[in-house]
Design a protein around this motif. Structure first.
Motif, PDB file in Angstrom:
ATOM      1  N   ARG A 155     -36.476  23.585 -72.196  1.00 37.90           N
ATOM      2  CA  ARG A 155     -34.560  23.399 -71.482  1.00 37.90           C
ATOM      3  C   ARG A 155     -34.987  24.370 -70.953  1.00 37.90           C
ATOM      4  N   ALA A 156     -35.036  26.002 -71.873  1.00 40.33           N
ATOM      5  CA  ALA A 156     -34.761  26.872 -70.660  1.00 40.33           C
ATOM      6  C   ALA A 156     -35.040  27.338 -69.331  1.00 40.33           C
ATOM      7  N   ALA A 157     -36.716  26.601 -68.764  1.00 44.23           N
ATOM      8  CA  ALA A 157     -37.733  27.179 -68.212  1.00 44.23           C
ATOM      9  C   ALA A 157     -36.597  25.815 -67.286  1.00 44.23           C
ATOM     10  N   ASP A 158     -36.556  24.576 -67.424  1.00 41.02           N
ATOM     11  CA  ASP A 158     -35.908  23.564 -66.502  1.00 41.02           C
ATOM     12  C   ASP A 158     -34.406  24.512 -65.526  1.00 41.02           C
ATOM     13  N   LEU A 159     -34.265  24.598 -66.824  1.00 45.62           N
ATOM     14  CA  LEU A 159     -32.416  25.643 -66.323  1.00 45.62           C
ATOM     15  C   LEU A 159     -32.512  26.284 -65.124  1.00 45.62           C
ATOM     16  N   VAL A 160     -33.849  27.020 -65.648  1.00 46.44           N
ATOM     17  CA  VAL A 160     -34.652  28.336 -64.248  1.00 46.44           C
ATOM     18  C   VAL A 160     -34.883  27.369 -63.547  1.00 46.44           C
ATOM     19  N   ARG A 161     -35.426  25.996 -63.502  1.00 47.74           N
ATOM     20  CA  ARG A 161     -35.479  25.360 -62.589  1.00 47.74           C
ATOM     21  C   ARG A 161     -35.061  25.383 -61.034  1.00 47.74           C
ATOM     22  N   SER A 162     -33.571  24.359 -62.234  1.00 50.01           N
ATOM     23  CA  SER A 162     -32.738  23.768 -61.340  1.00 50.01           C
ATOM     24  C   SER A 162     -31.783  25.004 -60.795  1.00 50.01           C
ATOM     25  N   GLU A 163     -31.382  26.055 -61.377  1.00 49.21           N
ATOM     26  CA  GLU A 163     -30.861  27.709 -60.695  1.00 49.21           C
ATOM     27  C   GLU A 163     -31.838  27.212 -58.986  1.00 49.21           C
ATOM     28  N   MET A 164     -33.297  27.786 -59.176  1.00 46.61           N
ATOM     29  CA  MET A 164     -33.960  27.983 -58.454  1.00 46.61           C
ATOM     30  C   MET A 164     -33.754  26.765 -56.848  1.00 46.61           C
ATOM     31  N   LYS A 165     -33.953  26.105 -57.342  1.00 45.80           N
ATOM     32  CA  LYS A 165     -33.183  24.794 -56.300  1.00 45.80           C
ATOM     33  C   LYS A 165     -32.199  24.432 -56.014  1.00 45.80           C
ATOM     34  N   ALA A 166     -30.550  24.942 -56.541  1.00 42.18           N
ATOM     35  CA  ALA A 166     -29.639  25.401 -56.309  1.00 42.18           C
ATOM     36  C   ALA A 166     -29.850  26.283 -54.885  1.00 42.18           C
ATOM     37  N   LEU A 167     -31.338  27.212 -54.890  1.00 44.26           N
ATOM     38  CA  LEU A 167     -31.047  28.800 -54.190  1.00 44.26           C
ATOM     39  C   LEU A 167     -31.924  28.331 -53.289  1.00 44.26           C
ATOM     40  N   SER A 168     -32.106  26.591 -52.676  1.00 44.74           N
ATOM     41  CA  SER A 168     -33.412  26.153 -52.234  1.00 44.74           C
ATOM     42  C   SER A 168     -35.057  26.988 -52.132  1.00 44.74           C
ATOM     43  N   MET A 169     -35.256  26.796 -53.364  1.00 50.39           N
ATOM     44  CA  MET A 169     -36.258  27.387 -53.728  1.00 50.39           C
ATOM     45  C   MET A 169     -37.035  26.129 -53.740  1.00 50.39           C
ATOM     46  N   LYS A 170     -38.560  26.031 -53.753  1.00 51.63           N
ATOM     47  CA  LYS A 170     -39.841  25.459 -53.588  1.00 51.63           C
ATOM     48  C   LYS A 170     -40.124  25.618 -55.635  1.00 51.63           C
ATOM     49  N   THR A 171     -39.959  24.731 -56.225  1.00 55.35           N
ATOM     50  CA  THR A 171     -39.956  25.175 -57.216  1.00 55.35           C
ATOM     51  C   THR A 171     -41.966  24.284 -57.774  1.00 55.35           C
ATOM     52  N   ASP A 172     -42.350  25.131 -59.093  1.00 59.49           N
ATOM     53  CA  ASP A 172     -43.371  24.845 -59.466  1.00 59.49           C
ATOM     54  C   ASP A 172     -43.587  24.783 -60.981  1.00 59.49           C
ATOM     55  N   ARG A 173     -44.400  24.234 -61.454  1.00 58.31           N
ATOM     56  CA  ARG A 173     -44.946  25.126 -63.707  1.00 58.31           C
ATOM     57  C   ARG A 173     -46.162  24.753 -63.178  1.00 58.31           C
ATOM     58  N   ASP A 174     -47.228  25.141 -64.079  1.00 61.15           N
ATOM     59  CA  ASP A 174     -48.292  25.824 -63.964  1.00 61.15           C
ATOM     60  C   ASP A 174     -48.809  24.865 -65.164  1.00 61.15           C
ATOM     61  N   ASN A 184     -45.223  29.089 -66.660  1.00 64.78           N
ATOM     62  CA  ASN A 184     -45.101  29.951 -66.134  1.00 64.78           C
ATOM     63  C   ASN A 184     -43.655  28.798 -64.631  1.00 64.78           C
ATOM     64  N   GLU A 185     -42.676  29.224 -64.699  1.00 61.27           N
ATOM     65  CA  GLU A 185     -42.116  28.492 -63.856  1.00 61.27           C
ATOM     66  C   GLU A 185     -41.555  29.278 -62.558  1.00 61.27           C
ATOM     67  N   HIS A 186     -41.729  28.809 -61.373  1.00 59.81           N
ATOM     68  CA  HIS A 186     -41.973  29.290 -60.573  1.00 59.81           C
ATOM     69  C   HIS A 186     -41.328  28.784 -59.650  1.00 59.81           C
ATOM     70  N   GLY A 187     -41.121  29.402 -58.742  1.00 62.40           N
ATOM     71  CA  GLY A 187     -39.942  29.817 -57.095  1.00 62.40           C
ATOM     72  C   GLY A 187     -39.732  30.530 -55.981  1.00 62.40           C
ATOM     73  N   VAL A 188     -40.338  29.692 -54.607  1.00 63.17           N
ATOM     74  CA  VAL A 188     -40.417  30.328 -53.825  1.00 63.17           C
ATOM     75  C   VAL A 188     -39.829  29.934 -52.552  1.00 63.17           C
ATOM     76  N   LEU A 189     -38.589  30.828 -52.098  1.00 68.61           N
ATOM     77  CA  LEU A 189     -38.262  31.544 -50.591  1.00 68.61           C
ATOM     78  C   LEU A 189     -38.457  31.900 -49.805  1.00 68.61           C
ATOM     79  N   LEU A 190     -38.608  30.887 -48.656  1.00 62.90           N
ATOM     80  CA  LEU A 190     -39.332  30.718 -47.367  1.00 62.90           C
ATOM     81  C   LEU A 190     -39.104  32.355 -47.192  1.00 62.90           C
ATOM     82  N   GLY A 191     -39.477  33.105 -46.722  1.00 64.28           N
ATOM     83  CA  GLY A 191     -38.794  34.123 -45.692  1.00 64.28           C
ATOM     84  C   GLY A 191     -39.209  34.007 -43.875  1.00 64.28           C
ATOM     85  N   SER A 192     -38.202  34.280 -42.962  1.00 66.66           N
ATOM     86  CA  SER A 192     -38.004  34.266 -41.942  1.00 66.66           C
ATOM     87  C   SER A 192     -39.089  34.807 -40.274  1.00 66.66           C
ATOM     88  N   VAL A 193     -39.434  35.682 -41.054  1.00 62.40           N
ATOM     89  CA  VAL A 193     -41.088  35.905 -40.008  1.00 62.40           C
ATOM     90  C   VAL A 193     -42.030  35.524 -40.993  1.00 62.40           C
TER      91      VAL A 193
END
Length: 419
Positions: free
Chosen positions: A57-76, A80-89
């Motif tokens: 449940r804590a990992a699900d919460l972190v995933r939702s917060e990552m998505k709120a920051l426009s991060m792409k998420t996955d869990r291996d 491990n809960e993982h989020g990626v925010l793409l850079g501008s360059v």
């Protein structure tokens, strides 16, 4: 006024809390309290064990917060809960932030989860201030950092390939969680496109609190070496066996533990020795013990000292009469140094924020220990009141959590200007 030292008594410093609050637009404590909704016990402690419903449940919460920051998420497969925010360059290497979500049984709010909260808050602050990072920014909320049947640092070791699924009992341990070695191998990451890893954590010790300093900049993480030690004696009747005829395994083990403690204190102030578990056989009140098993753990950043300690213990074991000893290596995690360039980045960031700090090693292990095998790592600490951790009474003041969050964000701004 900035303070910098390495193991010297501090000079009084000025820490402008008003300035810190003025700069702070992120909500590290807010994220931490959200994570703390899960696994809270009636006594106020927290239990989120590896792959438990509370951890999930804590990992699900972190995933939702990552998505709120426009991060792409996955869990291996390791959790491990993982989020990626793409850079501008395009083409610039990623900067990874993170820590862990799991706890020890009846642990505290801050251990691990604070680092995840600080990472989320740093990216949230950037979003609020309109900062667009050039580099990709990633967050990992690691699983299984605390000791568990799959071994401490489980999630980060799987990610970095520092995980042996063929180790004794590991196949059964994985199966107990519905996992396979093949899944763990597939979860290993390629770190070719990563610039560094940064982790904020509570100190879990008394140094910062004793010095009344808000931040520690970590030089390295102590190695962890564990041994299974067995003392072999002979079982016999406790009433009819005279003391001079005994082969008492418990007495032999007690002598060895006392020696290990004394020798550790002689070798180095930062070397630690713990006999953390003990098993006596046949474990009967009226039988002289014939077999006693114990775990010996020793930690230091410099392996030559831990090697010297276990060598001295083995030598002394041969002098203990009436019993014999055997030693099995159960865990070897050599110490690792934090990247000097990243230490300088944190120091420069602290200077900008007028934050006094202390340069120090870590006696506890962290996910950065595993990540350091693949990429440069940097760590910062905040104080633990009275040095308490792995305990429901674990506490870090909100102002210190805020200081760590500000420092992490400022370090990101510095690093993001580099290619």
């Amino acid at each position: 006024m900035i303070f910098y030292t390495e193991f010297f008594n501090p000079v009084p410093v000025c820490y402008d809390e008003t300035e810190s609050k003025r700069r702070d637009t992120m909500d590290t404590m807010g994220y931490l309290r959200k994570i703390g909704q899960f696994g809270k016990n009636p006594d106020g402690s927290y239990t989120r064990r590896i792959f438990s419903p509370e951890w999930e449940r804590a990992a699900d919460l972190v995933r939702s917060e990552m998505k709120a920051l426009s991060m792409k998420t996955d869990r291996d497969a390791a959790g491990n809960e993982h989020g990626v925010l793409l850079g501008s360059v395009p083409g610039l290497p990623a900067i990874i932030l993170g820590s862990h979500l799991d706890t020890v049984p009846s642990g505290g709010l801050y251990d691990g989860a604070m680092g995840v909260a600080a990472a989320l808050a740093a990216l949230s602050r950037a979003q609020k201030e309109g900062v667009i990072f050039r580099h990709p920014m990633e967050i990992y909320a690691f699983n299984g950092e605390e000791f568990n049947p799959l071994g401490a640092l489980f999630g980060s070791r799987v990610l970095t390939g520092w995980f042996d699924s063929e180790a004794p009992h590991m196949k059964d341990a994985l199966h107990s969680f519905g996992k396979t070695g093949e899944e763990m191998a597939a979860a290993r990451r390629d770190f070719a496109g990563v610039k560094c890893y940064l982790e904020a954590h509570i100190e879990q010790g008394p140094e910062l609190a004793a010095r009344k300093l808000p931040v520690g900049i970590v030089t390295g993480i102590a190695g962890v070496f564990r041994y299974r030690v067995i003392c072999h004696g002979m079982a016999n009747h406790s009433g009819t066996t005279l003391m001079k005829r005994r082969h008492d395994a418990m007495v032999g083990m007690a002598k060895l533990i006392v020696y290990g403690d004394l020798r550790c204190r002689e070798l180095d102030d930062h070397l630690v020795f713990t006999a953390g578990t003990i098993k006596c056989l046949p474990n009967s009140a009226n039988v002289v013990p014939n077999r006693v098993e114990a775990t010996f753990e020793m930690r230091h950043l410099d392996r030559t000292l831990t090697d010297a300690l276990i060598a001295d213990i083995k030598t002394y074991a041969e002098t203990i009469p009436d019993v014999t000893f055997s030693f099995e290596t159960r865990e070897e995690k050599p110490g690792t140094y934090c990247d000097k360039g990243l230490q300088e980045v944190f120091q420069n960031a602290a200077d900008r924020l007028h934050l006094p700090y202390f340069v120090m090693p870590s006696g506890a292990s962290h996910d950065a220990h595993a990540l350091a095998r693949r990429v440069p790592v940097g760590m910062i600490f905040v104080p633990s009141r009275d040095g308490i951790s792995h305990n429901g009474k674990e506490w870090t003041d909100a102002k210190d959590v805020r200081a760590a969050g500000n420092l992490l964000y400022e370090a990101l701004r510095i690093l993001d200007k580099e290619d």
